[in-house]
Design an enzyme around this catalytic site. Structure first.
Site, PDB file in Angstrom:
ATOM      1  N   LYS A 262       0.526  -1.110  -0.264  1.00  0.00           N
ATOM      2  CA  LYS A 262       0.170  -0.009  -0.101  1.00  0.00           C
ATOM      3  C   LYS A 262       1.072   0.953  -0.498  1.00  0.00           C
ATOM      4  O   LYS A 262       0.271   1.825  -0.341  1.00  0.00           O
ATOM      5  CB  LYS A 262      -1.098   0.161   0.824  1.00  0.00           C
ATOM      6  CG  LYS A 262      -1.587  -1.128   1.420  1.00  0.00           C
ATOM      7  CD  LYS A 262      -2.661  -0.898   2.164  1.00  0.00           C
ATOM      8  CE  LYS A 262      -4.413  -1.917   1.915  1.00  0.00           C
ATOM      9  NZ  LYS A 262      -5.687  -1.356   2.948  1.00  0.00           N
ATOM     10  N   ARG A 263       2.106   0.611   0.534  1.00  0.00           N
ATOM     11  CA  ARG A 263       3.052   2.255   0.967  1.00  0.00           C
ATOM     12  C   ARG A 263       3.882   2.768  -0.849  1.00  0.00           C
ATOM     13  O   ARG A 263       4.622   4.000  -0.790  1.00  0.00           O
ATOM     14  CB  ARG A 263       3.896   2.094   1.731  1.00  0.00           C
ATOM     15  CG  ARG A 263       3.476   2.392   3.114  1.00  0.00           C
ATOM     16  CD  ARG A 263       3.068   3.317   4.049  1.00  0.00           C
ATOM     17  NE  ARG A 263       2.179   3.672   4.834  1.00  0.00           N
ATOM     18  CZ  ARG A 263       1.452   4.881   4.848  1.00  0.00           C
ATOM     19  NH1 ARG A 263       1.706   6.080   4.264  1.00  0.00           N
ATOM     20  NH2 ARG A 263       0.006   4.368   6.227  1.00  0.00           N
TER      21      ARG A 263
END
Ligand code: GLU
Length: 505
Positions: A262-263
């Protein structure tokens, strides 16, 4: 074949990552291909990880992608409710059946005592596992007996229900994508099925619901593969037949190393979420939608992450995906995500839009900048440059000179375009243009080219300074098309400005 029923079962713990959308998409394609049903089940039994707004986000993202739900929290009710928190009274029965049949037991070990066991093991460079090797030294009904355990439960002691994983059993499990797999139950721990808060864990709730909702195919991410033996054991223990399984390959980082997280998007400058996500703390995560992607392009790109149609064809509408998709053609190996390829897909979809539709999207952006060209002119401009962009938002950069005369000249291109004889040439071209009543691209091209040929000049000697005058740099479509759109007055004005600029320098 019995009626296909598949489910997408996200936990509302945050926004849906593109890997999750792909799982939903593959379920949807499979359901539609086989005239089956697509179910959306919200797995929210872990109250600690519940994130407000996540459920709405999931629905919005799926709707944007065109993934339709047949049964879910808003549609259909035959097998509902479709939110696990609304089914909580349903699961304890099955936990009890498992205890009665000798497949599960009650455990009273406190989080503190388990933590200290973990630390003790760590200090010896070992890991503590609650399994067939340790369960007989721990605080559970296997050791104290069910009667004593029941007394403690009645007294209000906190407890969990654990699965009693057989000491040594070989499990042969077939996965549509991975083929036959073998697991040894002796390596597996005694997972918690039911928690002290009176709610089931993911494992129990997932199995019970897949069974009650008559799911025929479980299509989900590879990260659930380690849970598969437990799930299959649970089906056996409850006397139920198993659905078919298909575990989708991971989506890998653009480097090919490691799972796309997600990052990564923010670190590497591309979105990993379908639509924008704003956290309560005010952080904003980019979305494909807000970055100007067409949902069709995003879906097309996602479909090819892990699925190989077996031909060179790359562009697929949703209907074509439904026709061609097959779980047999999903790869085992992780699929590397390429942000440039994502842009390429958007470009392909953009150039296939009608000029009119693109213009309608572009017009508000121009209005914001204070320009209001007529629709026909802008449509022509769009038709000239759309091949050069991947997003509507990139059109401004390709068209700004139609609206604003160059305020300065691009140094390098000026050097290339302006030579000693440029003023003389440019002046002649100016005269030719000034003499034309027909300021159409074709007529101008014809007149200027004839003059170039008659004077035996190189094409660049004329076209480069002309482009410099009109655009200010080396970019842009066909120079004669630019002249026609700018019109005689504006074109001559720009040529005069360059002539003056050359004389001054
Ligand atoms: N709730 C699980 C998730 O968040 C579902 C896994 C499954 O499909 O079994 O992904």
């Amino acid at each position: 074949m019995e009626k296909v029923r598949v489910r997408f079962a996200p936990s509302p713990t945050g926004p849906l990552h593109m890997g999750g959308v792909r799982t939903a998409l593959f379920n949807y394609l499979f359901a539609r291909k086989h005239d089956g049903s697509m179910i959306l089940r919200i797995e929210d039994t872990d109250q600690n990880r519940y994130v407000e707004g996540a459920e709405e986000y999931i629905m919005e993202a799926l709707a944007w992608c065109g993934i339709e739900i047949d049964e879910g929290i808003q549609e259909g009710e035959e097998f509902g409710p479709y939110r696990q928190s609304e089914r909580s009274n349903l699961y304890s029965r099955y936990a009890n059946t498992l205890i009665e049949n000798g497949w599960a037991y009650v455990a009273f070990d406190t989080p503190e005592s388990l933590q200290s066991l973990r630390e003790k093991a760590e200090s010896k460079k070992e890991t503590f596992t609650y399994d067939h090797k340790t369960r007989h030294q721990l605080d559970n009904s296997l050791n104290i007996g069910m009667e004593a355990a029941q007394k403690r439960i009645d007294n209000g002691d906190a407890y969990v229900v654990r699965f009693e994983m057989p000491e040594s059993k070989t499990l042969n499990i077939r996965d549509i994508i991975r083929g036959d797999m073998h697991f040894n139950s002796g390596n597996l721990d005694d997972k918690v099925l039911f928690k002290s808060d009176g709610l089931p864990t993911y494992h129990l709730a997932n199995i019970v619901d897949d069974h009650l909702m008559e799911i025929t195919h479980v299509i989900r991410g590879e990260e659930w593969l380690p849970s598969l033996p437990l799930h299959v054991m649970l089906y056996h223990a409850l006397g139920w037949s198993t659905p078919e399984f298909a575990h989708l390959p991971l989506i890998l980082k653009p480097t090919g190393k490691g799972k796309l997280s997600k990052r990564d998007g923010d670190k590497m400058g591309f979105p990993v979420f379908p639509v924008e996500w704003k956290t309560k703390a005010g952080d904003v995560f980019q979305g494909y939608r807000e970055n100007g992607y067409y949902p069709e392009a995003f879906v097309n790109m996602l479909a090819l992450l892990g699925w190989n149609p077996g031909t060179e064809k790359e562009l697929f509408s949703m209907d074509e995906l439904i026709t061609h998709f097959d779980l047999d053609k999903v790869n085992k190996a992780g699929a590397r995500f390429d942000p440039e390829k994502a842009k390429w897909f958007n470009h392909q979809y953009l150039i296939r839009q009608s000029n009119h539709d693109i213009t309608e999207e572009f017009m508000p952006m121009l209005k914001k900048k204070g320009y209001q060209p007529d629709m026909d002119t802008l449509t022509t401009i769009v038709s000239l440059v759309k091949e050069r962009v991947s997003f509507v938002s990139e059109l401004w950069e390709q068209t700004d000179f139609f609206f604003e005369a160059p305020s300065e000249y691009h140094q390098k291109f000026r050097k290339k375009a302006v030579k000693n004889d440029t003023p003389e040439i440019l002046q002649s071209i100016r005269d030719i243009l000034a003499a034309q009543d027909d300021f159409s691209s074709a007529n101008l091209e014809n007149k200027v080219k004839t003059w170039i040929e008659n004077n035996e000049l190189g094409f660049g000697k004329v076209m480069n300074p002309l482009r410099l005058a009109l655009v200010g740099e080396g970019k842009g479509p066909h120079v004669f098309d630019i002249l026609e759109i700018l019109g005689k007055e504006e074109s001559l004005k720009r040529i005069d400005v360059l002539l003056e600029n050359i004389q001054d320098s």
